[in-house]
Design a protein around this motif. Structure first.
Motif, short mmCIF file in Angstrom:
data_model
loop_
_atom_site.label_atom_id
_atom_site.label_comp_id
_atom_site.label_asym_id
_atom_site.label_seq_id
_atom_site.Cartn_x
_atom_site.Cartn_y
_atom_site.Cartn_z
N SER A 110 0.83 -1.21 0.00
CA SER A 110 0.00 0.00 0.00
C SER A 110 0.86 1.26 0.00
O SER A 110 0.59 2.22 -0.72
CB SER A 110 -0.92 -0.01 1.22
OG SER A 110 -1.64 1.20 1.32
N ILE A 111 1.94 1.24 0.80
CA ILE A 111 2.84 2.40 0.86
C ILE A 111 3.49 2.63 -0.50
O ILE A 111 3.54 3.75 -1.01
CB ILE A 111 3.90 2.19 1.95
CG1 ILE A 111 3.25 2.19 3.34
CG2 ILE A 111 4.97 3.29 1.88
CD1 ILE A 111 4.18 1.76 4.45
N GLN A 112 4.00 1.56 -1.10
CA GLN A 112 4.69 1.70 -2.39
C GLN A 112 3.72 2.10 -3.50
O GLN A 112 4.03 2.94 -4.33
CB GLN A 112 5.40 0.40 -2.74
CG GLN A 112 6.58 0.10 -1.82
CD GLN A 112 7.33 -1.14 -2.25
OE1 GLN A 112 6.73 -2.15 -2.59
NE2 GLN A 112 8.65 -1.08 -2.19
N HIS A 113 2.55 1.48 -3.51
CA HIS A 113 1.56 1.82 -4.54
C HIS A 113 1.09 3.26 -4.37
O HIS A 113 0.93 3.99 -5.36
CB HIS A 113 0.36 0.87 -4.44
CG HIS A 113 -0.68 1.09 -5.49
ND1 HIS A 113 -0.54 0.64 -6.78
CD2 HIS A 113 -1.86 1.76 -5.45
CE1 HIS A 113 -1.59 0.99 -7.49
NE2 HIS A 113 -2.42 1.67 -6.71
N MET A 153 20.73 3.98 1.20
CA MET A 153 21.46 3.20 0.19
C MET A 153 20.68 3.13 -1.11
O MET A 153 21.25 3.17 -2.20
CB MET A 153 21.76 1.80 0.74
CG MET A 153 22.78 1.81 1.88
SD MET A 153 23.02 0.21 2.65
CE MET A 153 23.85 -0.68 1.35
N LEU A 154 19.34 3.04 -1.01
CA LEU A 154 18.50 3.04 -2.21
C LEU A 154 18.65 4.35 -2.98
O LEU A 154 18.90 4.36 -4.20
CB LEU A 154 17.04 2.82 -1.82
CG LEU A 154 16.01 3.06 -2.93
CD1 LEU A 154 16.11 1.99 -4.00
CD2 LEU A 154 14.60 3.13 -2.35
N SER A 161 11.95 1.18 5.34
CA SER A 161 12.79 2.28 4.85
C SER A 161 12.72 2.38 3.34
O SER A 161 12.48 3.46 2.77
CB SER A 161 14.23 2.07 5.30
OG SER A 161 15.07 3.06 4.74
N VAL A 162 12.92 1.24 2.67
CA VAL A 162 12.86 1.24 1.20
C VAL A 162 11.48 1.64 0.72
O VAL A 162 11.32 2.41 -0.23
CB VAL A 162 13.26 -0.15 0.66
CG1 VAL A 162 13.04 -0.22 -0.84
CG2 VAL A 162 14.71 -0.46 1.00
N GLY A 181 11.49 5.48 -0.26
CA GLY A 181 11.39 5.38 -1.72
C GLY A 181 10.09 5.99 -2.24
O GLY A 181 10.08 6.68 -3.25
N SER A 182 8.98 5.75 -1.50
CA SER A 182 7.69 6.29 -1.93
C SER A 182 7.63 7.80 -1.77
O SER A 182 7.10 8.50 -2.63
CB SER A 182 6.57 5.64 -1.12
OG SER A 182 6.50 4.25 -1.38
N VAL A 183 8.18 8.31 -0.66
CA VAL A 183 8.20 9.76 -0.46
C VAL A 183 9.04 10.44 -1.55
O VAL A 183 8.63 11.43 -2.16
CB VAL A 183 8.76 10.10 0.94
CG1 VAL A 183 9.03 11.60 1.06
CG2 VAL A 183 7.77 9.67 2.01
N ALA A 184 10.23 9.88 -1.80
CA ALA A 184 11.08 10.46 -2.84
C ALA A 184 10.42 10.37 -4.21
O ALA A 184 10.51 11.30 -5.02
CB ALA A 184 12.43 9.73 -2.86
#
Length: 412
Positions: free
Chosen positions: A100-103, A167-168, A291-292, A296-299
């Motif tokens: 859900s976070i990534q989507h 790191m990502l 974290s990823v 990653g989603s915020v960025a």
């Protein structure tokens, strides 16, 4: 991994020796995670991509043989049954939440994001209810009644949160903007390795003298300060700026993980060492995964916002594709002729750098707040009653199995 912490808790009954052992454990663990991109980059440049998985097989074969020959047994006299349904709730709940976070980071708050996120929350809420009601839960919630234990677990999650997301973003910055190869990106992470391997052993000296509170504050404070170094990241930022941040995060993670491990494994009773170790190791993986997903989603969301400006000479379809990610934008720019391609590449580089900087600011503020929370919620020193608890546990085991070879085998 949890079994390694359980063994350390039961073999090293002296608090000072255990702190040193945990420092070595944290150093090797963090160094391994940081060396991975170097080895992976080398393999990707010279071999089939699947080699990054196959290389683990001979390593694990050696570890299994060494474990059988060298590691003392540590066994619970009445082990509880495995709560398969609780494990299923845990795994599916976390998968749904992370998805859900990534989507949401890529598509926004649409029906799928909200629905799957709500499902994840419900599954994890069901897990908590089951932990409270079932006689043999997946793990013992009573461990979290200790404030020091709870803050120690939270510190582990957030220490890994800082390392994994950075790191990502760094590898994307170096490869997509700077044109570095996977191997070159991995080599640029080496300051993180060396700083972690220095920070963790230092904590084995700091903890016995000044207590776990200040050791954890030093670690989390260093990680937070490192993110503030990255506030002004630009497409042409020189490597030494990133190296300073990597040293801060590496040293801070080594300090925080060693101190937090000491708190977690010392506040938990010896006969709950396995449960405490399992919770701590889950915290490592949870922190890295979140974290990823979150950073990653915020960025990604910030990158899309920055890319809203139309670039002269680029059609709407190409602009829409470019907003998906920095990698997609670079790929599209490579297909466009002349000034249009260069302009899109420049816009994408600047947008990603701005998103990187703002994400670093948010993460740094969060870690500073955690540092303050540690001061108020973690006692200056913890686990001073360990010796008595360890002696009692050893006495119980001696009654169960008085054999000399099992003198060190306590409940895990």
């Amino acid at each position: 991994m949890p079994s390694t912490l359980s063994i350390i808790r039961n073999v090293f009954t002296d608090r000072r020796e255990r702190t040193v052992a945990l420092a070595v454990w944290a150093s090797v663990s963090a160094a391994g995670a940081a060396i991975g991109p170097v080895v992976g980059g080398f393999l990707l440049e010279h071999f089939w991509w699947g080699s990054v998985f196959l290389i683990n097989l001979p390593i694990m074969a050696i570890a299994l043989i060494a474990g059988v020959l060298l590691v003392p047994e540590s066994r619970h006299p009445n082990p509880p049954r495995w709560d398969a349904f609780g494990a299923l709730l845990s795994v599916t709940g976390l998968i749904a939440l992370v998805y859900s976070i990534q989507h949401g980071g890529s598509k926004g708050l649409d029906a799928q994001t909200i629905g799957i996120g709500a499902l994840g929350v419900l599954l994890l809420a069901g897990l908590i209810v089951r932990l409270v009601r079932t006689p043999e839960p997946l793990f013992d919630l009573a461990l979290f009644r200790s404030r020091a234990f709870s803050v120690g677990v939270a510190s582990v999650v957030l220490a890994m949160f800082g390392m994994g997301g950075l790191m990502l973003l760094l590898t994307q910055h170096w490869q997509f903007i700077g044109g570095a190869s996977p191997l070159e990106s991995g080599l640029r992470l080496l300051p993180l390795v060396f700083a972690t391997m220095i920070g963790a052993p230092i904590m084995s000296l700091v903890v016995p003298r000044y207590g776990t509170r200040y050791a954890m504050m030093i670690g989390m404070g260093l990680i937070g300060a490192a993110f503030f170094v990255l506030l002004n990241v630009q497409p042409d930022t020189e490597y030494w700026v990133f190296a300073i941040a990597l040293v801060g995060i590496g040293a801070g993670s080594g300090c925080a993980m060693t101190a937090a491990s000491d708190v977690i494994m010392s506040t938990a009773p010896a006969d709950s060492a396995g449960a405490a170790a399992g919770i701590e190791e889950t915290s490592y993986e949870l922190g890295n995964g979140l974290s990823v997903a979150i950073m990653g989603s915020v960025a990604s969301a910030l990158f899309r916002r920055e890319m809203d400006t139309t670039v002269v000479g680029v059609d709407d379809r190409s602009m829409e594709a470019s907003r998906e990610s920095i990698g997609e934008a670079i790929a599209v720019a490579g297909t466009l002729p002349g000034d249009a391609g260069r302009a899109l590449k420049s816009q994408a580089d600047q947008s990603f750098s701005d998103a990187f900087a703002l994400t670093s600011l948010c993460t740094g503020i969060m870690l500073v707040l955690v540092t303050v929370a540690i001061y108020f919620y973690v006692p200056r020193a913890t686990g001073r009653a360990d010796s008595k608890a360890d002696s009692d546990s050893a006495a119980k085991l001696e009654k169960l199995d008085p054999a000399p070879d099992n003198a060190h085998s306590e409940h895990s």
